[in-house]
Design a protein around this motif. Structure first.
Motif, PDB file in Angstrom:
ATOM      1  N   VAL A 153     -11.413   3.721  -3.513  1.00 29.58           N
ATOM      2  CA  VAL A 153     -12.293   2.581  -3.801  1.00 29.58           C
ATOM      3  C   VAL A 153     -13.662   3.062  -4.296  1.00 29.58           C
ATOM      4  N   LEU A 154     -14.245   4.018  -3.553  1.00 32.88           N
ATOM      5  CA  LEU A 154     -15.591   4.472  -3.894  1.00 32.88           C
ATOM      6  C   LEU A 154     -15.628   5.301  -5.169  1.00 32.88           C
ATOM      7  N   LEU A 155     -14.503   5.930  -5.497  1.00 29.85           N
ATOM      8  CA  LEU A 155     -14.472   6.749  -6.705  1.00 29.85           C
ATOM      9  C   LEU A 155     -14.797   5.925  -7.948  1.00 29.85           C
ATOM     10  N   ASN A 156     -14.260   4.733  -8.009  1.00 29.44           N
ATOM     11  CA  ASN A 156     -14.473   3.893  -9.180  1.00 29.44           C
ATOM     12  C   ASN A 156     -15.831   3.204  -9.176  1.00 29.44           C
ATOM     13  N   PHE A 157     -16.550   3.281  -8.048  1.00 31.59           N
ATOM     14  CA  PHE A 157     -17.894   2.715  -7.955  1.00 31.59           C
ATOM     15  C   PHE A 157     -18.955   3.800  -7.792  1.00 31.59           C
ATOM     16  N   SER A 158     -18.578   5.049  -8.015  1.00 35.17           N
ATOM     17  CA  SER A 158     -19.521   6.154  -7.795  1.00 35.17           C
ATOM     18  C   SER A 158     -20.718   6.068  -8.748  1.00 35.17           C
ATOM     19  N   LEU A 159     -20.478   5.727 -10.000  1.00 36.23           N
ATOM     20  CA  LEU A 159     -21.576   5.618 -10.960  1.00 36.23           C
ATOM     21  C   LEU A 159     -22.493   4.457 -10.598  1.00 36.23           C
ATOM     22  N   PHE A 160     -21.904   3.346 -10.199  1.00 37.28           N
ATOM     23  CA  PHE A 160     -22.702   2.184  -9.835  1.00 37.28           C
ATOM     24  C   PHE A 160     -23.571   2.483  -8.619  1.00 37.28           C
ATOM     25  N   ILE A 161     -23.030   3.175  -7.629  1.00 35.57           N
ATOM     26  CA  ILE A 161     -23.796   3.477  -6.415  1.00 35.57           C
ATOM     27  C   ILE A 161     -24.933   4.437  -6.721  1.00 35.57           C
ATOM     28  N   SER A 162     -24.659   5.471  -7.502  1.00 36.95           N
ATOM     29  CA  SER A 162     -25.719   6.424  -7.842  1.00 36.95           C
ATOM     30  C   SER A 162     -26.808   5.760  -8.686  1.00 36.95           C
ATOM     31  N   GLU A 163     -26.424   4.894  -9.615  1.00 31.27           N
ATOM     32  CA  GLU A 163     -27.412   4.172 -10.413  1.00 31.27           C
ATOM     33  C   GLU A 163     -28.246   3.230  -9.546  1.00 31.27           C
ATOM     34  N   ALA A 164     -27.627   2.621  -8.544  1.00 31.07           N
ATOM     35  CA  ALA A 164     -28.367   1.721  -7.658  1.00 31.07           C
ATOM     36  C   ALA A 164     -29.444   2.484  -6.892  1.00 31.07           C
ATOM     37  N   ILE A 165     -29.117   3.687  -6.413  1.00 26.33           N
ATOM     38  CA  ILE A 165     -30.109   4.494  -5.692  1.00 26.33           C
ATOM     39  C   ILE A 165     -31.265   4.869  -6.616  1.00 26.33           C
ATOM     40  N   ILE A 166     -30.960   5.272  -7.841  1.00 25.11           N
ATOM     41  CA  ILE A 166     -31.999   5.654  -8.795  1.00 25.11           C
ATOM     42  C   ILE A 166     -32.852   4.449  -9.179  1.00 25.11           C
ATOM     43  N   ASP A 167     -32.227   3.303  -9.382  1.00 22.24           N
ATOM     44  CA  ASP A 167     -32.968   2.096  -9.760  1.00 22.24           C
ATOM     45  C   ASP A 167     -33.914   1.646  -8.657  1.00 22.24           C
ATOM     46  N   VAL A 168     -33.512   1.829  -7.403  1.00 22.43           N
ATOM     47  CA  VAL A 168     -34.394   1.446  -6.285  1.00 22.43           C
ATOM     48  C   VAL A 168     -35.662   2.297  -6.301  1.00 22.43           C
ATOM     49  N   THR A 169     -35.509   3.600  -6.483  1.00 22.99           N
ATOM     50  CA  THR A 169     -36.692   4.470  -6.510  1.00 22.99           C
ATOM     51  C   THR A 169     -37.550   4.196  -7.743  1.00 22.99           C
ATOM     52  N   ASN A 170     -36.921   3.951  -8.887  1.00 19.87           N
ATOM     53  CA  ASN A 170     -37.697   3.626 -10.082  1.00 19.87           C
ATOM     54  C   ASN A 170     -38.404   2.276  -9.939  1.00 19.87           C
ATOM     55  N   GLY A 171     -37.752   1.340  -9.250  1.00 19.54           N
ATOM     56  CA  GLY A 171     -38.398   0.055  -8.994  1.00 19.54           C
ATOM     57  C   GLY A 171     -39.616   0.195  -8.102  1.00 19.54           C
ATOM     58  N   LEU A 172     -39.530   1.079  -7.111  1.00 18.94           N
ATOM     59  CA  LEU A 172     -40.697   1.342  -6.259  1.00 18.94           C
ATOM     60  C   LEU A 172     -41.825   1.957  -7.071  1.00 18.94           C
ATOM     61  N   THR A 173     -41.480   2.856  -7.991  1.00 19.37           N
ATOM     62  CA  THR A 173     -42.488   3.442  -8.880  1.00 19.37           C
ATOM     63  C   THR A 173     -43.144   2.377  -9.750  1.00 19.37           C
ATOM     64  N   SER A 174     -42.351   1.438 -10.248  1.00 21.42           N
ATOM     65  CA  SER A 174     -42.895   0.355 -11.065  1.00 21.42           C
ATOM     66  C   SER A 174     -43.867  -0.511 -10.264  1.00 21.42           C
ATOM     67  N   ALA A 175     -43.527  -0.767  -8.995  1.00 20.06           N
ATOM     68  CA  ALA A 175     -44.421  -1.567  -8.153  1.00 20.06           C
ATOM     69  C   ALA A 175     -45.750  -0.859  -7.922  1.00 20.06           C
TER      70      ALA A 175
END
Length: 302
Positions: A153-175
């Motif tokens: 299950v997680l294999l097919n969502f690995s890119l989405f999960i990694s992108e979500a982690i990166i987007d959260v940190t970039n969103g904090l930087t934007s704030a």
């Protein structure tokens, strides 16, 4: 009578000393007044002061000229470094998902690794079936099967999960960025030309020292801060040297920041491509250490 003479003699001597002191003071004041009123003395002092000032101007002229050239060159490099830093922050952080996260090459490379992981997963299920049919199980079937299902299950969502982690940190930087800059995240031109580097220059006093920015005082007149070398050669020379050192330091810091952001973007892109490895450790024991390193690297880089 002798006693009276002893009592009166010191007083007489003291009075004489006081008289001599007053006379000396009076002579000194008279000499000073005469010097001040002597036009020849004033002309001589003016000539000596003028010759000394001209000597300083001539002597420091090469140093001041070289310092000014270095200052102009470093200011030009600092401007380029500031624009490059703003560009890196805009495209490598705030727009990372647009230019890197959803790029065609990244999706293609991740898809290849995902398909390879699905093939390994398929062989794992086949291997477990053969082991169960032949009744030669050397492992806990229930535990292994549950790990394989989670991995599938997680294999097919690995890119989405990694992108979500990166987007959260970039969103904090934007704030954080929105709290220190007047530019809107969507306004690319403003962010590149008047972004974080401009705020850094202004807060560090570089803009004020050069005669620009919000901290420039009314006492600064003329172009570029109102430099007047002929009136104050020593001060202006030291000013050129000090500003050159300060601007060079700021240039090095900004260039280091550019390389740091570029390295971060490349590293995160590679981690997203090999993101299936980060979840493979859940099902494959010999990949568990590599998966842990992947997670540590993702968190640190993000």
């Amino acid at each position: 009578e002798g006693k009276k003479w002893c009592d009166t003699e010191p007083a007489t001597n003291t009075s004489a000393a006081t008289t001599d002191s007053n006379a000396s003071t009076g002579d000194s004041d008279t000499a000073t007044a005469e010097d001040e009123g002597n036009p020849l003395k004033q002309v001589g002092d003016a000539i000596v002061g003028g010759v000394t000032h001209v000597g300083l101007v001539v002597f420091l002229a090469p140093v001041a000229a070289i310092s000014f050239v270095i200052l102009a060159f470093t200011s030009f490099l600092l401007t380029l470094a500031g624009i490059l830093f703003n560009w890196s922050l805009t495209y490598l952080v705030f727009n990372f998902g647009v230019y890197f996260g959803n790029s065609t090459g990244l999706l293609l490379a991740w898809g290849i690794l995902r398909d390879f992981g699905n093939i390994i997963l398929l062989f794992g299920f086949v291997y477990m079936g053969i082991q169960t049919i032949l009744n030669i199980n050397h492992f806990d079937v229930g535990k292994t099967l549950s790990r394989l299902v989670i991995f599938a299950v997680l294999l097919n969502f690995s890119l989405f999960i990694s992108e979500a982690i990166i987007d959260v940190t970039n969103g904090l930087t934007s704030a954080l960025y929105s709290q220190m800059s007047n530019c809107v995240i969507t306004d690319t031109n403003c962010m590149i030309n008047n972004g974080v580097s401009t705020e850094i220059f202004d807060r560090a006093g570089i803009m004020s020292a050069l005669g620009f920015g919000t901290q420039s005082g009314p006492e600064q007149t003329g172009s570029g801060g109102g430099s007047n070398y002929f009136a104050n050669p020593i001060g202006e020379t030291l000013k050129f040297l000090g500003l050159s050192i300060l601007i060079t330091t700021a240039f090095v810091v900004l260039i280091a920041g550019v390389f740091l952001l570029l390295s971060r973007a490349i590293h995160l892109t590679f981690l997203m491509v090999v993101s299936p490895i980060g979840f493979a450790g859940m099902a494959v024991p010999w990949l568990e250490k590599m998966a842990q390193e992947w997670w540590d690297s993702l968190i640190k880089q993000a």
